[in-house]
Design a protein around this motif. Structure first.
Motif, mmCIF file in Angstrom:
data_model
loop_
_atom_site.group_PDB
_atom_site.id
_atom_site.type_symbol
_atom_site.label_atom_id
_atom_site.label_comp_id
_atom_site.label_asym_id
_atom_site.label_seq_id
_atom_site.Cartn_x
_atom_site.Cartn_y
_atom_site.Cartn_z
ATOM 1 N N ARG A 110 1.011 -1.138 -0.158
ATOM 2 C CA ARG A 110 0.133 -0.107 0.136
ATOM 3 C C ARG A 110 0.727 1.226 -0.030
ATOM 4 N NH1 ARG A 110 -2.250 3.490 3.922
ATOM 5 N NH2 ARG A 110 -1.223 2.283 5.307
ATOM 6 N N GLN A 112 0.067 5.443 -0.017
ATOM 7 C CA GLN A 112 -0.761 6.459 0.434
ATOM 8 C C GLN A 112 -0.008 7.831 -0.111
ATOM 9 O OE1 GLN A 112 -2.612 6.286 4.231
ATOM 10 N NE2 GLN A 112 -4.359 5.857 3.212
ATOM 11 N N GLN A 113 -0.625 8.600 -0.958
ATOM 12 C CA GLN A 113 0.091 9.765 -1.483
ATOM 13 C C GLN A 113 -0.862 11.115 -1.385
ATOM 14 O OE1 GLN A 113 0.691 7.870 -5.346
ATOM 15 N NE2 GLN A 113 2.915 8.618 -5.402
ATOM 16 N N TYR A 115 -2.910 13.752 -2.667
ATOM 17 C CA TYR A 115 -3.670 14.025 -4.127
ATOM 18 C C TYR A 115 -3.025 15.012 -4.702
ATOM 19 C CZ TYR A 115 -6.587 10.093 -2.593
ATOM 20 O OH TYR A 115 -7.111 8.858 -2.117
ATOM 21 N N SER A 122 2.788 7.514 3.342
ATOM 22 C CA SER A 122 2.652 6.199 3.818
ATOM 23 C C SER A 122 3.021 5.111 2.919
ATOM 24 C CB SER A 122 1.317 6.104 4.863
ATOM 25 O OG SER A 122 1.109 4.820 5.276
#
Length: 130
Positions: A110, A112-113, A115, A122
């Motif tokens: 995974r 997480q960026q 946007y 993460s």
């Protein structure tokens, strides 16, 4: 069965520049110069770039205590669980790295960026343990 853990220090290592993708293989390396009460175990991409760190149990404990003090029981329980997972994973990694002299590989599961900026916020990695 895999153990998945969210890496520590991602906002400090700046993995955005590494061009990470989900499913990418990563390797665990010992960074002796950063050892204190626990081994510093860095997670690197195939090009050698530092993605993040396997969380130290003492750090998870500090976050747990902070959440207890602030009265946030759900976040405290999350940190308690993260500490248990980190402890078990660190034990398995240590055995493979130092006793069995194996290269330890994981997979990014995974990312997480942000946007707007695309900055990696993460990273979670799966290891084939437990």
């Amino acid at each position: 069965m895999s153990t998945v853990i969210n890496l520590s220090g991602v906002q400090f290592t700046n993995p955005t520049k590494l061009g990470l993708v989900e499913g990418e293989k990563v390797m665990v390396k010992h960074h002796k110069q950063y050892d204190d009460n626990e081994l510093a175990l860095g997670v690197h991409n195939e090009g050698g770039g530092l993605v993040g760190w396997i969380p130290k149990t003492e750090t998870c404990q500090k976050y747990y205590e902070k959440e207890i003090e602030s009265g946030n029981e759900s976040k405290a329980m999350m940190q308690k669980e993260r500490k248990a997972i980190s402890s078990a994973l660190r034990d398995a990694l240590t055995v493979d790295l130092f006793r069995n002299h194996l290269a330890v590989e994981g997979t990014i599961t995974r990312l997480q960026q942000d946007y707007q900026t695309g900055e990696v916020l993460s990273v979670s990695v799966a290891f084939d343990y437990m």
